[in-house]
Design a protein around this motif. Sequence first.
Motif, PDB file in Angstrom:
ATOM      1  N   UNK A  88       0.813  -1.226   0.000  1.00 41.11           N
ATOM      2  CA  UNK A  88       0.000   0.000   0.000  1.00 41.11           C
ATOM      3  C   UNK A  88       0.841   1.270   0.000  1.00 41.11           C
ATOM      4  N   UNK A  89       2.016   1.224   0.598  1.00 38.05           N
ATOM      5  CA  UNK A  89       2.848   2.414   0.694  1.00 38.05           C
ATOM      6  C   UNK A  89       3.369   2.859  -0.671  1.00 38.05           C
ATOM      7  N   UNK A  90       3.894   1.926  -1.454  1.00 38.37           N
ATOM      8  CA  UNK A  90       4.513   2.260  -2.740  1.00 38.37           C
ATOM      9  C   UNK A  90       3.592   2.052  -3.937  1.00 38.37           C
ATOM     10  N   UNK A  91       2.471   1.399  -3.743  1.00 37.58           N
ATOM     11  CA  UNK A  91       1.494   1.186  -4.813  1.00 37.58           C
ATOM     12  C   UNK A  91       0.092   1.408  -4.232  1.00 37.58           C
ATOM     13  N   UNK A  92      -0.212   2.666  -3.830  1.00 37.00           N
ATOM     14  CA  UNK A  92      -1.482   2.931  -3.152  1.00 37.00           C
ATOM     15  C   UNK A  92      -2.710   2.714  -4.036  1.00 37.00           C
ATOM     16  N   UNK A  93      -2.552   2.757  -5.344  1.00 35.10           N
ATOM     17  CA  UNK A  93      -3.692   2.541  -6.244  1.00 35.10           C
ATOM     18  C   UNK A  93      -3.959   1.056  -6.469  1.00 35.10           C
ATOM     19  N   UNK A  94      -3.085   0.206  -5.933  1.00 30.85           N
ATOM     20  CA  UNK A  94      -3.210  -1.254  -6.036  1.00 30.85           C
ATOM     21  C   UNK A  94      -3.267  -1.732  -7.491  1.00 30.85           C
ATOM     22  N   UNK A  95      -2.421  -1.134  -8.333  1.00 32.60           N
ATOM     23  CA  UNK A  95      -2.350  -1.531  -9.739  1.00 32.60           C
ATOM     24  C   UNK A  95      -1.494  -2.798  -9.837  1.00 32.60           C
ATOM     25  N   UNK A  96      -2.041  -3.808 -10.487  1.00 33.07           N
ATOM     26  CA  UNK A  96      -1.297  -5.046 -10.694  1.00 33.07           C
ATOM     27  C   UNK A  96      -0.434  -4.885 -11.944  1.00 33.07           C
ATOM     28  N   UNK A  97       0.854  -4.655 -11.737  1.00 35.11           N
ATOM     29  CA  UNK A  97       1.777  -4.474 -12.854  1.00 35.11           C
ATOM     30  C   UNK A  97       2.380  -5.796 -13.318  1.00 35.11           C
ATOM     31  N   UNK A  98       2.434  -6.764 -12.416  1.00 33.35           N
ATOM     32  CA  UNK A  98       3.103  -8.016 -12.755  1.00 33.35           C
ATOM     33  C   UNK A  98       2.367  -9.176 -12.108  1.00 33.35           C
ATOM     34  N   UNK A  99       2.120 -10.202 -12.895  1.00 29.14           N
ATOM     35  CA  UNK A  99       1.450 -11.409 -12.418  1.00 29.14           C
ATOM     36  C   UNK A  99       2.217 -12.617 -12.954  1.00 29.14           C
ATOM     37  N   UNK A 100       3.314 -12.977 -12.295  1.00 28.67           N
ATOM     38  CA  UNK A 100       4.197 -14.024 -12.822  1.00 28.67           C
ATOM     39  C   UNK A 100       3.598 -15.420 -12.674  1.00 28.67           C
ATOM     40  N   UNK A 101       4.142 -16.332 -13.461  1.00 32.75           N
ATOM     41  CA  UNK A 101       3.739 -17.733 -13.339  1.00 32.75           C
ATOM     42  C   UNK A 101       4.388 -18.328 -12.096  1.00 32.75           C
ATOM     43  N   UNK A 102       3.771 -19.363 -11.557  1.00 34.39           N
ATOM     44  CA  UNK A 102       4.318 -20.039 -10.375  1.00 34.39           C
ATOM     45  C   UNK A 102       5.526 -20.878 -10.771  1.00 34.39           C
ATOM     46  N   UNK A 103       6.494 -20.935  -9.880  1.00 36.30           N
ATOM     47  CA  UNK A 103       7.684 -21.758 -10.110  1.00 36.30           C
ATOM     48  C   UNK A 103       7.317 -23.238 -10.005  1.00 36.30           C
ATOM     49  N   UNK A 104       8.005 -24.047 -10.776  1.00 31.90           N
ATOM     50  CA  UNK A 104       7.844 -25.496 -10.683  1.00 31.90           C
ATOM     51  C   UNK A 104       9.106 -26.067 -10.065  1.00 31.90           C
ATOM     52  N   UNK A 105       8.940 -26.784  -8.994  1.00 33.54           N
ATOM     53  CA  UNK A 105      10.079 -27.373  -8.282  1.00 33.54           C
ATOM     54  C   UNK A 105      11.114 -26.323  -7.910  1.00 33.54           C
ATOM     55  N   UNK A 106      10.646 -25.112  -7.559  1.00 27.66           N
ATOM     56  CA  UNK A 106      11.540 -24.043  -7.127  1.00 27.66           C
ATOM     57  C   UNK A 106      12.308 -23.372  -8.240  1.00 27.66           C
ATOM     58  N   UNK A 107      11.871 -23.568  -9.488  1.00 27.22           N
ATOM     59  CA  UNK A 107      12.610 -23.003 -10.622  1.00 27.22           C
ATOM     60  C   UNK A 107      11.648 -22.399 -11.637  1.00 27.22           C
ATOM     61  N   UNK A 108      12.107 -21.335 -12.294  1.00 28.84           N
ATOM     62  CA  UNK A 108      11.378 -20.766 -13.418  1.00 28.84           C
ATOM     63  C   UNK A 108      10.077 -20.082 -13.095  1.00 28.84           C
ATOM     64  N   UNK A 109      10.054 -19.223 -12.082  1.00 31.76           N
ATOM     65  CA  UNK A 109       8.825 -18.493 -11.790  1.00 31.76           C
ATOM     66  C   UNK A 109       8.800 -17.883 -10.401  1.00 31.76           C
ATOM     67  N   UNK A 110       7.583 -17.617  -9.953  1.00 35.34           N
ATOM     68  CA  UNK A 110       7.337 -16.934  -8.686  1.00 35.34           C
ATOM     69  C   UNK A 110       7.177 -17.961  -7.567  1.00 35.34           C
ATOM     70  N   UNK A 111       7.799 -17.665  -6.432  1.00 33.43           N
ATOM     71  CA  UNK A 111       7.632 -18.535  -5.266  1.00 33.43           C
ATOM     72  C   UNK A 111       7.721 -17.721  -3.989  1.00 33.43           C
ATOM     73  N   UNK A 112       7.256 -18.310  -2.913  1.00 34.64           N
ATOM     74  CA  UNK A 112       7.354 -17.695  -1.588  1.00 34.64           C
ATOM     75  C   UNK A 112       8.291 -18.540  -0.745  1.00 34.64           C
ATOM     76  N   UNK A 113       9.189 -17.883   0.015  1.00 28.01           N
ATOM     77  CA  UNK A 113      10.064 -18.650   0.898  1.00 28.01           C
ATOM     78  C   UNK A 113       9.299 -19.001   2.174  1.00 28.01           C
ATOM     79  N   UNK A 114       9.953 -19.665   3.095  1.00 32.24           N
ATOM     80  CA  UNK A 114       9.291 -20.128   4.315  1.00 32.24           C
ATOM     81  C   UNK A 114       8.759 -18.971   5.173  1.00 32.24           C
TER      82      UNK A 114
END
Length: 180
Positions: A88-114
């Motif tokens: 909210x601080x840096x993107x108060x208008x909540x514009x979705x600029x990027x919607x990456x694909x999910x990583x497969x087996x921890x490679x090639x995409x977006x993931x969340x760490x623990x």
Amino acid sequence: MKKSHALEWSIVGAVLAVGLAFAIQKQSSFVWRSNRTPPDKATMKGLEIAIKGYQIEYNRYPLATTEEKESVMLSEGKLLKVLMADDDEHNPRKVLFYDPIAARDGKGGYLLDSAGAPSLVDFYGQPYRICIDYDGDGEIIDPHSKDEKQPNTLSSGVIIWSGGKDGDPTTWKDNLLSWQ
């Protein structure tokens, strides 16, 4: 007798036609795959477009401060949250600029760490390196400029690169670069 030869030749012709059609399909599929953009290159271009989209929307680059110059950052954490409308601080208008694909087996995409921190990784599981022209002079120091064949600066607002197969962003022979 003639009818049986004609029938045999018709069957041979049909078999050859099916085989030829199959071969053409496989060959055209192979040519298409060899000509398409590598997935990491497409991911880098998508990230670059998202960063520039943010700059157009807010008239500044994401996470910019008044004193910041170009610096290398990784494709993780706060930058991704801003571009994915999760800050909210840096993107108060909540514009979705990027919607990456999910990583497969921890490679090639977006993931969340623990801890829940986002990261965008290449096909070798390493985050991308990003340099943004925060001082607005239209140039970024080329991180590969130790090579005399490359210019010292690049005319760009954003550059992104992958560490490549060896995972080391300082060994340039296998790195994938957004500016080349």
